[in-house]
Design a protein around this motif. Structure first.
Motif, PDB file in Angstrom:
ATOM      1  N   LYS A   4      10.389  11.573 -29.158  1.00 13.20           N
ATOM      2  CA  LYS A   4      11.796  11.885 -29.066  1.00 13.20           C
ATOM      3  C   LYS A   4      12.596  10.927 -29.927  1.00 13.20           C
ATOM      4  CE  LYS A   4      11.548  13.729 -24.353  1.00 13.20           C
ATOM      5  NZ  LYS A   4      12.059  13.602 -22.986  1.00 13.20           N
ATOM      6  N   GLU A   5      13.512  11.496 -30.715  1.00 13.65           N
ATOM      7  CA  GLU A   5      14.334  10.658 -31.567  1.00 13.65           C
ATOM      8  C   GLU A   5      15.347   9.899 -30.755  1.00 13.65           C
ATOM      9  OE1 GLU A   5      17.181  11.055 -35.522  1.00 13.65           O
ATOM     10  OE2 GLU A   5      16.156  12.786 -34.687  1.00 13.65           O
ATOM     11  N   HIS A   6      15.884  10.542 -29.737  1.00 16.10           N
ATOM     12  CA  HIS A   6      16.855   9.885 -28.873  1.00 16.10           C
ATOM     13  C   HIS A   6      16.352   9.999 -27.436  1.00 16.10           C
ATOM     14  CE1 HIS A   6      19.726   9.525 -32.107  1.00 16.10           C
ATOM     15  NE2 HIS A   6      19.549  10.804 -32.368  1.00 16.10           N
ATOM     16  N   THR A   7      15.980   8.893 -26.857  1.00 19.29           N
ATOM     17  CA  THR A   7      15.469   8.917 -25.496  1.00 19.29           C
ATOM     18  C   THR A   7      16.574   8.693 -24.497  1.00 19.29           C
ATOM     19  OG1 THR A   7      13.916   7.862 -23.978  1.00 19.29           O
ATOM     20  CG2 THR A   7      14.926   6.444 -25.626  1.00 19.29           C
ATOM     21  N   ARG A   8      16.422   9.295 -23.330  1.00 19.93           N
ATOM     22  CA  ARG A   8      17.409   9.147 -22.272  1.00 19.93           C
ATOM     23  C   ARG A   8      16.998   8.108 -21.243  1.00 19.93           C
ATOM     24  NH1 ARG A   8      19.049  15.470 -20.911  1.00 19.93           N
ATOM     25  NH2 ARG A   8      19.792  15.999 -23.005  1.00 19.93           N
ATOM     26  N   VAL A   9      15.918   7.407 -21.520  1.00 16.95           N
ATOM     27  CA  VAL A   9      15.453   6.402 -20.574  1.00 16.95           C
ATOM     28  C   VAL A   9      16.521   5.330 -20.403  1.00 16.95           C
ATOM     29  CG1 VAL A   9      13.704   4.656 -20.147  1.00 16.95           C
ATOM     30  CG2 VAL A   9      13.076   6.808 -21.244  1.00 16.95           C
ATOM     31  N   GLN A  10      16.796   4.965 -19.184  1.00 15.37           N
ATOM     32  CA  GLN A  10      17.787   3.935 -18.901  1.00 15.37           C
ATOM     33  C   GLN A  10      17.331   2.601 -19.471  1.00 15.37           C
ATOM     34  OE1 GLN A  10      20.757   4.368 -17.473  1.00 15.37           O
ATOM     35  NE2 GLN A  10      20.362   6.566 -17.362  1.00 15.37           N
ATOM     36  N   LYS A  11      18.259   1.862 -20.056  1.00 10.56           N
ATOM     37  CA  LYS A  11      17.930   0.593 -20.671  1.00 10.56           C
ATOM     38  C   LYS A  11      18.005  -0.578 -19.698  1.00 10.56           C
ATOM     39  CE  LYS A  11      19.506   1.889 -25.297  1.00 10.56           C
ATOM     40  NZ  LYS A  11      20.384   1.512 -26.435  1.00 10.56           N
ATOM     41  N   THR A  12      18.430  -0.333 -18.492  1.00 14.06           N
ATOM     42  CA  THR A  12      18.609  -1.416 -17.541  1.00 14.06           C
ATOM     43  C   THR A  12      17.325  -2.199 -17.353  1.00 14.06           C
ATOM     44  OG1 THR A  12      20.225  -0.066 -16.365  1.00 14.06           O
ATOM     45  CG2 THR A  12      19.341  -1.975 -15.217  1.00 14.06           C
ATOM     46  N   GLN A  13      17.387  -3.481 -17.687  1.00 13.52           N
ATOM     47  CA  GLN A  13      16.282  -4.409 -17.505  1.00 13.52           C
ATOM     48  C   GLN A  13      15.070  -4.075 -18.371  1.00 13.52           C
ATOM     49  OE1 GLN A  13      15.544  -4.456 -13.276  1.00 13.52           O
ATOM     50  NE2 GLN A  13      17.120  -6.001 -12.943  1.00 13.52           N
ATOM     51  N   ASN A  14      15.221  -3.134 -19.336  1.00 15.88           N
ATOM     52  CA  ASN A  14      14.083  -2.795 -20.189  1.00 15.88           C
ATOM     53  C   ASN A  14      13.623  -3.988 -21.007  1.00 15.88           C
ATOM     54  OD1 ASN A  14      13.851  -0.197 -19.326  1.00 15.88           O
ATOM     55  ND2 ASN A  14      14.855   0.743 -21.083  1.00 15.88           N
ATOM     56  N   THR A  15      14.568  -4.820 -21.431  1.00 12.84           N
ATOM     57  CA  THR A  15      14.204  -5.969 -22.246  1.00 12.84           C
ATOM     58  C   THR A  15      13.388  -6.985 -21.461  1.00 12.84           C
ATOM     59  OG1 THR A  15      16.330  -6.991 -21.716  1.00 12.84           O
ATOM     60  CG2 THR A  15      16.199  -5.714 -23.760  1.00 12.84           C
ATOM     61  N   GLU A  16      13.420  -6.900 -20.126  1.00 14.99           N
ATOM     62  CA  GLU A  16      12.658  -7.813 -19.297  1.00 14.99           C
ATOM     63  C   GLU A  16      11.239  -7.311 -19.044  1.00 14.99           C
ATOM     64  OE1 GLU A  16      14.860  -8.393 -15.746  1.00 14.99           O
ATOM     65  OE2 GLU A  16      16.663  -9.116 -16.757  1.00 14.99           O
ATOM     66  N   ILE A  17      10.961  -6.082 -19.411  1.00 13.80           N
ATOM     67  CA  ILE A  17       9.647  -5.495 -19.212  1.00 13.80           C
ATOM     68  C   ILE A  17       8.813  -5.728 -20.462  1.00 13.80           C
ATOM     69  CG2 ILE A  17       8.379  -3.386 -18.709  1.00 13.80           C
ATOM     70  CD1 ILE A  17      10.868  -2.264 -17.426  1.00 13.80           C
ATOM     71  N   THR A  18       7.661  -6.327 -20.328  1.00 12.57           N
ATOM     72  CA  THR A  18       6.822  -6.611 -21.476  1.00 12.57           C
ATOM     73  C   THR A  18       6.161  -5.340 -21.993  1.00 12.57           C
ATOM     74  OG1 THR A  18       4.814  -7.019 -20.182  1.00 12.57           O
ATOM     75  CG2 THR A  18       6.330  -8.889 -20.520  1.00 12.57           C
ATOM     76  N   ASP A  19       5.705  -5.405 -23.239  1.00 17.28           N
ATOM     77  CA  ASP A  19       4.984  -4.267 -23.800  1.00 17.28           C
ATOM     78  C   ASP A  19       3.739  -3.956 -22.979  1.00 17.28           C
ATOM     79  OD1 ASP A  19       6.881  -4.236 -25.774  1.00 17.28           O
ATOM     80  OD2 ASP A  19       5.580  -5.061 -27.349  1.00 17.28           O
ATOM     81  N   GLY A  20       3.055  -5.002 -22.538  1.00 19.81           N
ATOM     82  CA  GLY A  20       1.847  -4.797 -21.748  1.00 19.81           C
ATOM     83  C   GLY A  20       2.112  -4.055 -20.451  1.00 19.81           C
ATOM     84  N   MET A  21       3.221  -4.385 -19.806  1.00 22.19           N
ATOM     85  CA  MET A  21       3.590  -3.687 -18.575  1.00 22.19           C
ATOM     86  C   MET A  21       3.872  -2.213 -18.858  1.00 22.19           C
ATOM     87  SD  MET A  21       6.087  -6.623 -16.975  1.00 22.19           S
ATOM     88  CE  MET A  21       6.720  -5.564 -15.681  1.00 22.19           C
ATOM     89  N   LEU A  22       4.549  -1.944 -19.969  1.00 25.20           N
ATOM     90  CA  LEU A  22       4.865  -0.559 -20.321  1.00 25.20           C
ATOM     91  C   LEU A  22       3.601   0.222 -20.643  1.00 25.20           C
ATOM     92  CD1 LEU A  22       8.022  -1.196 -22.527  1.00 25.20           C
ATOM     93  CD2 LEU A  22       7.977  -0.122 -20.265  1.00 25.20           C
TER      94      LEU A  22
END
Length: 213
Positions: A4-22
């Motif tokens: 998706k070019e534009h995702t609707r996923v909420q950005k709240t606290q996304n920066t605190e989630i590591t790539d490994g967790m994702l």
């Protein structure tokens, strides 16, 4: 799989989630976690790919391929460190494949990261829309910077591109190009005065300082 070019996923606290967790969450069936990864890296990756290929449509295709490879490779990825360097390495390899296919040029020296790299990474697609007058000077300045980077010694080009266009750290650049972090930093530091000198022929010192920061 369509990214998706534009995702609707909420950005709240996304920066605190590591790539490994994702990655772990995606493997557990949470597709929104994969969308967060795409959102996190889509813009810098696309800019890097587009700069290398000079073809917007092809860059879109290659970007899709990179994220598809990420999705397929998730079960075997190391989840203890960020994915940025891995993604840019995959993107670079895909770009080299496309350049070889399109131009029938052998890039074996690129793939082995030798110093005689002939790739011109900033030979990008020219703008098709006319720029407003107030943006013309900035556009000319950016064009001059692209030309200056294109004229750098080959071993400096990829390092400068990854630093300026994709904003990678020197550690990430080293991992992407398979060179020590200290070497990446040294190449960048040696390239900056060369850029300044090239641009100083036609631009004022304050304009050069703006472009080569």
């Amino acid at each position: 799989m369509q990214v998706k070019e534009h995702t609707r996923v909420q950005k709240t606290q996304n920066t605190e989630i590591t790539d490994g967790m994702l990655v772990t969450q995606t493997l557990a069936g949470d597709q929104s976690s994969f969308e967060v990864l795409v959102q996190r890296y889509n813009t810098p990756l696309f800019n890097f790919i587009c700069h290398l290929l000079g073809d917007y449509d092809l860059a879109c295709d290659v970007s899709q391929q990179v994220f598809l490879q990420l999705y397929i490779s998730m079960p075997t990825l190391r989840t203890g460190e960020p994915l940025k360097a891995w993604l840019f390495q995959v993107a670079r390899n895909r770009c080299l494949d496309e350049l070889r296919r399109k131009r029938s040029i052998h890039f074996s020296e690129l793939e082995s990261n030798h110093d005689d790299d002939d790739l011109s990474p900033l030979d990008i697609m020219p703008d098709t829309q006319p720029l407003p007058d107030e943006m013309a000077e900035r556009s000319d300045l950016k064009s001059a910077l692209r030309e200056a980077i294109d004229a750098l010694p080959p071993k400096f080009r990829s390092v400068v591109l990854l630093r300026y266009a994709s904003q990678l750290s020197f550690s990430e650049i080293g991992k992407t190009l398979n060179m020590p972090e200290a070497t990446a930093k040294t190449y960048f530091q040696r390239a900056r005065p060369l850029l300044r000198t090239a641009m100083a022929k036609h631009w004022k010192p304050e304009q050069v300082a703006e472009a080569v920061s």
